[in-house]
Design an enzyme around this catalytic site. Structure first.
Site, short mmCIF file in Angstrom:
data_model
loop_
_atom_site.label_atom_id
_atom_site.label_comp_id
_atom_site.label_asym_id
_atom_site.label_seq_id
_atom_site.Cartn_x
_atom_site.Cartn_y
_atom_site.Cartn_z
N HIS A 160 47.47 41.78 12.84
CA HIS A 160 48.73 42.29 13.39
C HIS A 160 49.92 41.58 12.75
CE1 HIS A 160 49.08 38.68 15.76
NE2 HIS A 160 48.02 38.96 16.51
N CYS A 205 43.86 27.44 32.47
CA CYS A 205 44.09 27.23 31.04
C CYS A 205 45.55 27.59 30.74
CB CYS A 205 43.16 28.13 30.22
SG CYS A 205 43.74 28.36 28.53
N1 MSP Z 1 40.97 30.73 13.60
C1 MSP Z 1 42.06 29.98 14.08
C2 MSP Z 1 42.71 29.19 12.98
C3 MSP Z 1 41.81 28.26 12.25
S1 MSP Z 1 42.59 27.50 10.91
C4 MSP Z 1 41.58 26.35 10.39
C5 MSP Z 1 43.10 30.93 14.68
N2 MSP Z 1 43.03 32.21 14.30
S2 MSP Z 1 44.02 33.36 14.79
O1 MSP Z 1 43.47 34.59 14.28
O2 MSP Z 1 44.22 33.29 16.20
O3 MSP Z 1 45.34 33.13 14.05
C6 MSP Z 1 46.38 32.33 14.57
C7 MSP Z 1 47.51 32.37 13.59
O4 MSP Z 1 47.93 33.74 13.37
C8 MSP Z 1 48.77 31.66 14.04
O5 MSP Z 1 48.74 30.28 13.86
C9 MSP Z 1 49.78 32.36 13.16
O6 MSP Z 1 49.67 31.91 11.85
C10 MSP Z 1 49.34 33.80 13.25
N3 MSP Z 1 49.88 34.44 14.44
C11 MSP Z 1 49.16 35.09 15.40
N4 MSP Z 1 50.04 35.62 16.30
C12 MSP Z 1 51.31 35.31 15.95
C13 MSP Z 1 52.57 35.72 16.41
N5 MSP Z 1 52.75 36.48 17.46
N6 MSP Z 1 53.64 35.30 15.69
C14 MSP Z 1 53.53 34.59 14.54
N7 MSP Z 1 52.35 34.24 14.07
C15 MSP Z 1 51.22 34.37 14.85
O7 MSP Z 1 43.92 30.46 15.44
#
Ligand code: MSP
Length: 655
Positions: free
Chosen positions: A18, A143
């Site tokens: 997304h 949580c």
């Molecule tokens: N798998 C873990 C990360 C492991 S890194 C060793 C994870 N994955 S995630 O799919 O949840 O991705 C999180 C990341 O996606 C955030 O840190 C950011 O980079 C991006 N984002 C997800 N939602 C977001 C927003 N709404 N806004 C901006 N970035 C965000 O966590």
């Protein structure tokens, strides 16, 4: 040679990409390109995080095995980068055999060093976060992220002695201001570390509870905790420990994450590296969250922004520009399509697009489409160059620190100053007065600055920047660009080189019509009510007559006439208005205040025949009397003047 290694988090494969994932990817791509233009050797890593409970649950819901499911969603993330115009050097998956080997190697090393021990632990486990919470961390027993009640689990597990490195980490953060940026997140981590004793980290899950993970090399009854596994992707991708890539790039590691995963990156990861005998990363760069309006994006709210739809509607360059311009580094930002359209029209169509359209058109009109030779420099030229120098230096200083919004703000000072310089030097008047040497200098100053702007925009909008440079007769050649010198170099654009006739790179955009809710399919009982047994029509037939038709006599009330624009100038206090004098063959020219300034420059209008509503009641618009209306034709992309197919005497009637 200086180097730059940039990473995104590796994304969970439990849902489709997304806006948030797209943003981090775009930010990483843009800083990677920026450092490449600054003369550094760069490496950009992204990928997917595929083990753990979360993925098992999602695959079960989809009726697939975890691996099948992970393959499918990982492919969507792999396909995201090209859609966004991003070019990672590597896409890693935590199910890659090389990664698995590296994780086991590091686990064994830390175990042998005595920093992993076996123990019993009871704690509040949140399945959404896949981690234990301490009492202190819970909010009203829930949580803090998922707002659900964690389950109390007591079991034997392996623990990483994270607590041992607390003092070292505090010192390291204090001694390296760029270790966590911006400062607010650095302070947040410091206050967390200084507020109490750091706990050890549970790094295993018993196979009786979870099998979808990397087996511990020293106990086959357990798999590795997903965060311990995932964080190691940053070095397994570089072929740690012996890979050439590891030696070259690890010292230059710059991670990009959003604030949601600050603690694993700022606390778990550096202490893991320390325990494995490795130097910490260079810098953790933390951005805020994209909200949709002011609400968190979530599937259940149905407000998830799909990056592909945005790119299909507005183009990758424009989408990238908006995101990088709109989010102040470290803060949350609000996404709405209205804001996107507003920003694209103001910054790209009006400022940048208009600059290109005007300058290219004038080069054709006055110099047969060839870059003119500059003559003597005037005071106003030197002033503009100085402003440009500062704008580009501001861009570079900010981009180097991930502050893309400020960087672009700085560059736009130059873009706007260029439009103003054109208005003030008035090339059309120089041409009229046959001051060709001065006119050549003015246009050269503008075109050379446009080249500089286009080069600086390559990290932000690679595709559009390359097109801009082609339009200026100087196709993009990365190895020939030295960005650090760009603010000062002068005279790169060669005189005599042909430029494009028009630009049209940044047309005005409009908000797409909201799609009407899909008509409901007839349900089985309703279908039975349909006696003819034919399928029910999905929509009412469209009316043949437009709802608001007018009579011929209404049309006859309009007095439409052809006239020639004698002069046009920008309204002194309204950006969108032009004040034009049109000859309608009457004794005196008509003054018309037209809302055309964002689509046409004054000189584009002068001399043109236009169609005017001549009997519109006169009224004052922002202090200027307006006696008519100039008509235009427009579609979603272009606005054109309405005119007769051939010359008509001024005042000729449209009938
Ligand atoms: N798998 C873990 C990360 C492991 S890194 C060793 C994870 N994955 S995630 O799919 O949840 O991705 C999180 C990341 O996606 C955030 O840190 C950011 O980079 C991006 N984002 C997800 N939602 C977001 C927003 N709404 N806004 C901006 N970035 C965000 O966590």
């Amino acid at each position: 040679m200086s180097r730059f290694f940039v990473t995104t988090p590796i994304f969970y494969v439990n849902a489709k990409p997304h806006l948030g994932h797209a943003f981090t990817t775009i930010l990483a791509d843009s800083v990677s390109r920026f450092h490449a233009l600054m003369g550094e050797e760069t490496y950009f890593l992204t990928g997917t995080d595929e083990h753990g409970d979360k993925i098992v649950k999602a695959s079960e819901a989809a009726g697939q095995s975890p691996k099948e499911y992970a393959d499918q969603i990982s492919a969507l993330f792999r396909g995201l980068a090209p859609i966004l115009g991003a070019k990672p050097n590597q896409f890693i998956r935590t199910t890659d055999p090389d990664h698995i080997k590296t994780v086991q190697k590091v686990l064994q090393k830390v175990y042998e060093a005595g920093d992993i021990y076996f123990g019993e632990y009871g704690g509040h486990y949140c399945f959404g976060c896949e981690r234990f919470y301490t009492e202190k961390e819970l909010v009203d027993g829930m949580c803090p992220d998922h707002k659900t009640k964690p389950e109390y689990i007591a079991e034997k597990n392996y623990f990483f002695r994270m607590s041992k490195y607390q003092g070292w980490l505090i010192e390291h953060i204090n001694e390296h201001p760029e270790f966590i940026r911006p400062a607010r997140y650095r302070n947040e981590v410091l206050s967390l570390l200084e507020s109490g004793a750091l706990e050890d980290l549970c790094i295993s899950r018993p196979k009786s509870r979870l099998t979808w993970g990397i087996e511990l090399p020293f106990d086959s009854d357990f798999v590795c905790y997903v965060w311990f596994d995932a964080l190691l992707n940053y070095i397994s991708a570089l072929n740690y420990p012996r890979g050439e890539r590891f030696k070259k790039f690890w010292p230059a590691a710059n991670h990009i994450v959003a604030k949601d995963i600050l603690k694993p990156h700022a606390v778990f990861w550096p202490t893991m590296l320390k325990a494995a005998g490795l130097q910490p990363y260079q810098s953790l760069n933390v951005h805020g969250y994209w909200l949709v309006r002011d609400t968190k994006m979530s599937k259940s709210l149905g407000n998830v922004v799909e990056p592909k739809r945005m790119v299909d509607t507005y183009g990758a360059s424009a989408f990238r520009y908006f995101l990088l311009r709109e989010m102040a580094f470290g803060s949350d930002a609000s996404f709405t399509e209205e804001a996107l359209v507003g920003r694209l029209n103001a910054d790209l169509a009006n400022d940048l697009g208009n600059l290109f359209n005007r300058a290219l058109a004038m080069t054709h009109k006055y110099f047969e489409g060839k870059v003119p030779s500059p003559d003597k420099e005037f005071q106003e030229d030197a002033e503009l160059k100085h402003l440009g120098l500062e704008a580009m230096q501001g861009f570079q200083a900010n981009f180097g620190e991930f502050r893309t919004a400020r960087a672009l703000e700085s560059l736009w000072e130059l873009v706007r100053a260029l439009n103003k310089y054109i208005d003030q030097t008035a090339p059309w008047t120089l041409f009229k007065n046959k001051q060709m040497a001065r006119l050549g200098t003015v246009l050269y100053v503008v075109l050379e600055h446009m080249r500089k702007v286009a080069v600086h925009l390559w990290p932000v909008m690679p595709e559009a920047s390359e097109k801009m440079l082609v339009q200026l007769g100087m196709p993009f050649e990365q190895e020939k660009i030295a960005l650090p010198k760009e603010p000062e170099v002068w005279g790169v654009l060669e005189s005599g080189v042909a430029v494009a006739q028009t630009s049209n790179l940044f047309p005005r955009v409009e908000l797409p019509e909201p799609t009407p809710p899909a008509p409901k399919e007839a349900t089985a009982p309703e279908a039975k009510k349909n006696k003819t047994d034919k399928p029910l029509p999905k929509e009412a037939p469209a009316p043949v007559c437009p709802a608001e038709s007018i009579e011929f006599t209404d049309f006859q009330k309009l007095d439409l006439r052809v006239g020639t624009v004698l002069s046009a100038e920008k309204h002194p206090d309204a950006d969108k208005l032009l004040v034009v004098q049109v000859s309608l063959g009457e004794e005196k020219p008509r003054q018309i205040v037209a809302g055309l300034a964002d689509r046409f420059s004054p000189e584009e209008l002068v001399g043109k025949q236009v169609v005017v509503v001549a009997n519109l009641a006169p009224r004052k618009l922002r202090g200027f009397l307006s006696q008519g209306m100039v008509l235009v034709a427009k579609d979603a992309e272009v606005t054109r003047l309405l005119t007769a197919a051939g010359p008509v005497d001024d005042g000729g009637k449209v009938a």
